[in-house]
Design a protein around this motif. Structure first.
Motif, PDB file in Angstrom:
ATOM      1  N   ILE A 151       5.009   7.914   7.093  1.00  0.00           N
ATOM      2  CA  ILE A 151       3.597   8.228   7.329  1.00  0.00           C
ATOM      3  C   ILE A 151       2.937   6.959   7.844  1.00  0.00           C
ATOM      4  O   ILE A 151       2.658   6.031   7.074  1.00  0.00           O
ATOM      5  CB  ILE A 151       2.904   8.726   6.038  1.00  0.00           C
ATOM      6  CG1 ILE A 151       3.646   9.939   5.461  1.00  0.00           C
ATOM      7  CG2 ILE A 151       1.451   9.082   6.324  1.00  0.00           C
ATOM      8  CD1 ILE A 151       3.081  10.435   4.133  1.00  0.00           C
ATOM      9  N   GLU A 152       2.723   6.896   9.145  1.00  0.00           N
ATOM     10  CA  GLU A 152       2.229   5.675   9.793  1.00  0.00           C
ATOM     11  C   GLU A 152       1.584   6.043  11.128  1.00  0.00           C
ATOM     12  O   GLU A 152       2.174   6.771  11.920  1.00  0.00           O
ATOM     13  CB  GLU A 152       3.395   4.703  10.022  1.00  0.00           C
ATOM     14  CG  GLU A 152       3.098   3.518  10.903  1.00  0.00           C
ATOM     15  CD  GLU A 152       2.008   2.615  10.348  1.00  0.00           C
ATOM     16  OE1 GLU A 152       0.993   2.442  11.053  1.00  0.00           O
ATOM     17  OE2 GLU A 152       2.178   2.104   9.219  1.00  0.00           O
ATOM     18  N   ASP A 153       0.371   5.553  11.360  1.00  0.00           N
ATOM     19  CA  ASP A 153      -0.340   5.951  12.574  1.00  0.00           C
ATOM     20  C   ASP A 153      -0.101   5.029  13.763  1.00  0.00           C
ATOM     21  O   ASP A 153      -0.398   5.399  14.894  1.00  0.00           O
ATOM     22  CB  ASP A 153      -1.849   6.048  12.297  1.00  0.00           C
ATOM     23  CG  ASP A 153      -2.467   4.705  11.944  1.00  0.00           C
ATOM     24  OD1 ASP A 153      -1.786   3.908  11.267  1.00  0.00           O
ATOM     25  OD2 ASP A 153      -3.614   4.459  12.347  1.00  0.00           O
ATOM     26  N   ILE A 194       9.370   8.815   0.580  1.00  0.00           N
ATOM     27  CA  ILE A 194       8.223   8.770   1.487  1.00  0.00           C
ATOM     28  C   ILE A 194       7.817   7.311   1.665  1.00  0.00           C
ATOM     29  O   ILE A 194       7.664   6.580   0.681  1.00  0.00           O
ATOM     30  CB  ILE A 194       7.029   9.572   0.934  1.00  0.00           C
ATOM     31  CG1 ILE A 194       7.415  11.037   0.721  1.00  0.00           C
ATOM     32  CG2 ILE A 194       5.833   9.471   1.885  1.00  0.00           C
ATOM     33  CD1 ILE A 194       6.349  11.849  -0.012  1.00  0.00           C
ATOM     34  N   LEU A 195       7.650   6.899   2.915  1.00  0.00           N
ATOM     35  CA  LEU A 195       7.214   5.545   3.222  1.00  0.00           C
ATOM     36  C   LEU A 195       5.876   5.656   3.936  1.00  0.00           C
ATOM     37  O   LEU A 195       5.820   6.153   5.060  1.00  0.00           O
ATOM     38  CB  LEU A 195       8.263   4.847   4.104  1.00  0.00           C
ATOM     39  CG  LEU A 195       8.376   3.336   3.949  1.00  0.00           C
ATOM     40  CD1 LEU A 195       9.715   2.854   4.459  1.00  0.00           C
ATOM     41  CD2 LEU A 195       7.245   2.623   4.666  1.00  0.00           C
ATOM     42  N   ALA A 196       4.777   5.257   3.283  1.00  0.00           N
ATOM     43  CA  ALA A 196       3.446   5.603   3.772  1.00  0.00           C
ATOM     44  C   ALA A 196       2.502   4.419   3.937  1.00  0.00           C
ATOM     45  O   ALA A 196       2.446   3.516   3.085  1.00  0.00           O
ATOM     46  CB  ALA A 196       2.785   6.606   2.817  1.00  0.00           C
ATOM     47  N   PRO A 221      10.342   9.399  -4.773  1.00  0.00           N
ATOM     48  CA  PRO A 221       9.947   7.994  -4.710  1.00  0.00           C
ATOM     49  C   PRO A 221       9.098   7.717  -3.472  1.00  0.00           C
ATOM     50  O   PRO A 221       9.304   8.319  -2.418  1.00  0.00           O
ATOM     51  CB  PRO A 221      11.281   7.243  -4.654  1.00  0.00           C
ATOM     52  CG  PRO A 221      12.268   8.239  -4.174  1.00  0.00           C
ATOM     53  CD  PRO A 221      11.806   9.579  -4.660  1.00  0.00           C
ATOM     54  N   VAL A 222       8.129   6.820  -3.620  1.00  0.00           N
ATOM     55  CA  VAL A 222       7.191   6.503  -2.549  1.00  0.00           C
ATOM     56  C   VAL A 222       7.048   4.996  -2.410  1.00  0.00           C
ATOM     57  O   VAL A 222       6.982   4.278  -3.414  1.00  0.00           O
ATOM     58  CB  VAL A 222       5.804   7.109  -2.829  1.00  0.00           C
ATOM     59  CG1 VAL A 222       4.820   6.757  -1.708  1.00  0.00           C
ATOM     60  CG2 VAL A 222       5.893   8.619  -3.004  1.00  0.00           C
ATOM     61  N   ILE A 223       7.029   4.520  -1.174  1.00  0.00           N
ATOM     62  CA  ILE A 223       6.702   3.130  -0.883  1.00  0.00           C
ATOM     63  C   ILE A 223       5.415   3.132  -0.077  1.00  0.00           C
ATOM     64  O   ILE A 223       5.312   3.823   0.933  1.00  0.00           O
ATOM     65  CB  ILE A 223       7.798   2.438  -0.047  1.00  0.00           C
ATOM     66  CG1 ILE A 223       9.138   2.432  -0.778  1.00  0.00           C
ATOM     67  CG2 ILE A 223       7.384   0.997   0.295  1.00  0.00           C
ATOM     68  CD1 ILE A 223      10.295   1.969   0.083  1.00  0.00           C
ATOM     69  N   PHE A 224       4.428   2.362  -0.522  1.00  0.00           N
ATOM     70  CA  PHE A 224       3.209   2.204   0.252  1.00  0.00           C
ATOM     71  C   PHE A 224       3.223   0.872   0.992  1.00  0.00           C
ATOM     72  O   PHE A 224       3.726  -0.130   0.471  1.00  0.00           O
ATOM     73  CB  PHE A 224       1.983   2.286  -0.654  1.00  0.00           C
ATOM     74  CG  PHE A 224       1.564   3.681  -0.983  1.00  0.00           C
ATOM     75  CD1 PHE A 224       0.792   4.418  -0.095  1.00  0.00           C
ATOM     76  CD2 PHE A 224       1.961   4.273  -2.164  1.00  0.00           C
ATOM     77  CE1 PHE A 224       0.420   5.721  -0.394  1.00  0.00           C
ATOM     78  CE2 PHE A 224       1.591   5.573  -2.475  1.00  0.00           C
ATOM     79  CZ  PHE A 224       0.817   6.302  -1.582  1.00  0.00           C
ATOM     80  N   ILE A 225       2.671   0.891   2.193  1.00  0.00           N
ATOM     81  CA  ILE A 225       2.541  -0.312   3.006  1.00  0.00           C
ATOM     82  C   ILE A 225       1.058  -0.594   3.187  1.00  0.00           C
ATOM     83  O   ILE A 225       0.294   0.295   3.549  1.00  0.00           O
ATOM     84  CB  ILE A 225       3.194  -0.129   4.385  1.00  0.00           C
ATOM     85  CG1 ILE A 225       4.663   0.251   4.243  1.00  0.00           C
ATOM     86  CG2 ILE A 225       3.060  -1.403   5.203  1.00  0.00           C
ATOM     87  CD1 ILE A 225       5.350   0.508   5.559  1.00  0.00           C
TER      88      ILE A 225
END
Length: 271
Positions: A151-153, A194-196, A221-225
């Motif tokens: 998830i990255e714009d 999910i990598l968001a 599992p989720v990684i936030f940036i």
């Protein structure tokens, strides 16, 4: 300078480094609450004995992490049982790993300590630190592959992250640039991770997108940036167990993905 003033200055310096200790602790344990328990235990120990901060060879941050590591190592580096099914599997996996490998890798990649500083934190030689990091990287390469939703714009960043995780053997199921597109992609193919990013193209929230998906899927599992990790590590609300800072480095993404895939649970955030 009075003793009281000196104590206050030290407290302020420790407080400035706490967000990063929380991030490290959460990556080790796989959850916000478990990681924070170790951070609190570290602070309680420091209140009893501050002598470690008088060593001129160590910065405040190195001394803080060294204190944490002593507590972590003395407790056998356990993963508290939160969500028995997933963390029990993680516990079994932990038992098969060489001691201190994950710790050394996280300290080097996510927290960006030097080899010399990691040696001080762990009380081992620099050669031992290099060995531990190499072992951890080899473990990552043999990790089970999975499906990852990005998830990255920003197209360039999205392409770079996709390339990194693909090289690790994972499959990118799609790239969501907005909350709506991310949720749609997640529903089409349930991701294993999910990598968001936090801020998305239409000013929608990556946190909201993740929460939408977690409500449907449960444990993922989720990684936030984020460019401002300290804003997500205040302890004032449910926060991510895994996060990396922008601008990130390739090794940071690889390490974070490896740690996140190691566990299979994450806590829902509230925006």
């Amino acid at each position: 300078m009075s003793e009281t003033q000196t104590t206050m200055d030290l407290s302020d310096q420790i407080a400035a480094e706490l967000p990063y200790l929380r991030r490290y602790a959460r990556a080790l344990t796989g959850s916000q609450s478990s990681g924070d328990q170790y951070a609190v235990a570290t602070l309680e120990t420091i209140l009893q004995d501050r002598s470690i901060f008088s060593d001129p060879e160590m910065t405040i941050k190195v001394a803080l992490f060294k204190c944490f590591h002593a507590i972590w190592a003395s407790s056998g580096a356990p993963v508290p049982a939160e969500g028995e099914s997933t963390l029990a599997r993680a516990q079994q996996h932990l038992a098969s790993l060489e001691t201190n490998t994950r710790e050394a890798l996280l300290l080097a990649t996510i927290e960006e300590f030097t080899i010399a500083d990691i040696a001080r934190i762990m009380d081992v030689t620099r050669d031992e630190v290099r060995h531990l990091i190499n072992v951890a990287r080899n473990d990552m390469q043999s990790a089970i592959s999975g499906r990852i939703l990005v998830i990255e714009d920003e197209p360039v960043i999205a392409a770079d992250i996709s390339s990194i995780v693909t090289e690790l053997g994972h499959q990118v199921t799609g790239v969501g640039r907005t909350r709506a597109s991310a949720v749609e992609l997640g529903r089409e193919t349930r991701p294993d991770l999910i990598l968001a990013d936090i801020q998305l193209a239409d000013n929608s929230s990556g946190i909201d997108a993740v929460n939408d998906l977690l409500k449907e899927f449960g444990e993922v599992p989720v990684i936030f940036i984020t460019a401002f990790p300290e804003r997500l590590l205040t302890g004032e609300r449910p926060e991510p167990a895994f996060l990396i800072s922008k601008p990130y480095k390739e090794e940071q993404v690889k390490s974070a993905v490896s740690q996140a895939m190691f566990f299979a649970s994450t806590e829902t955030l509230k925006s």
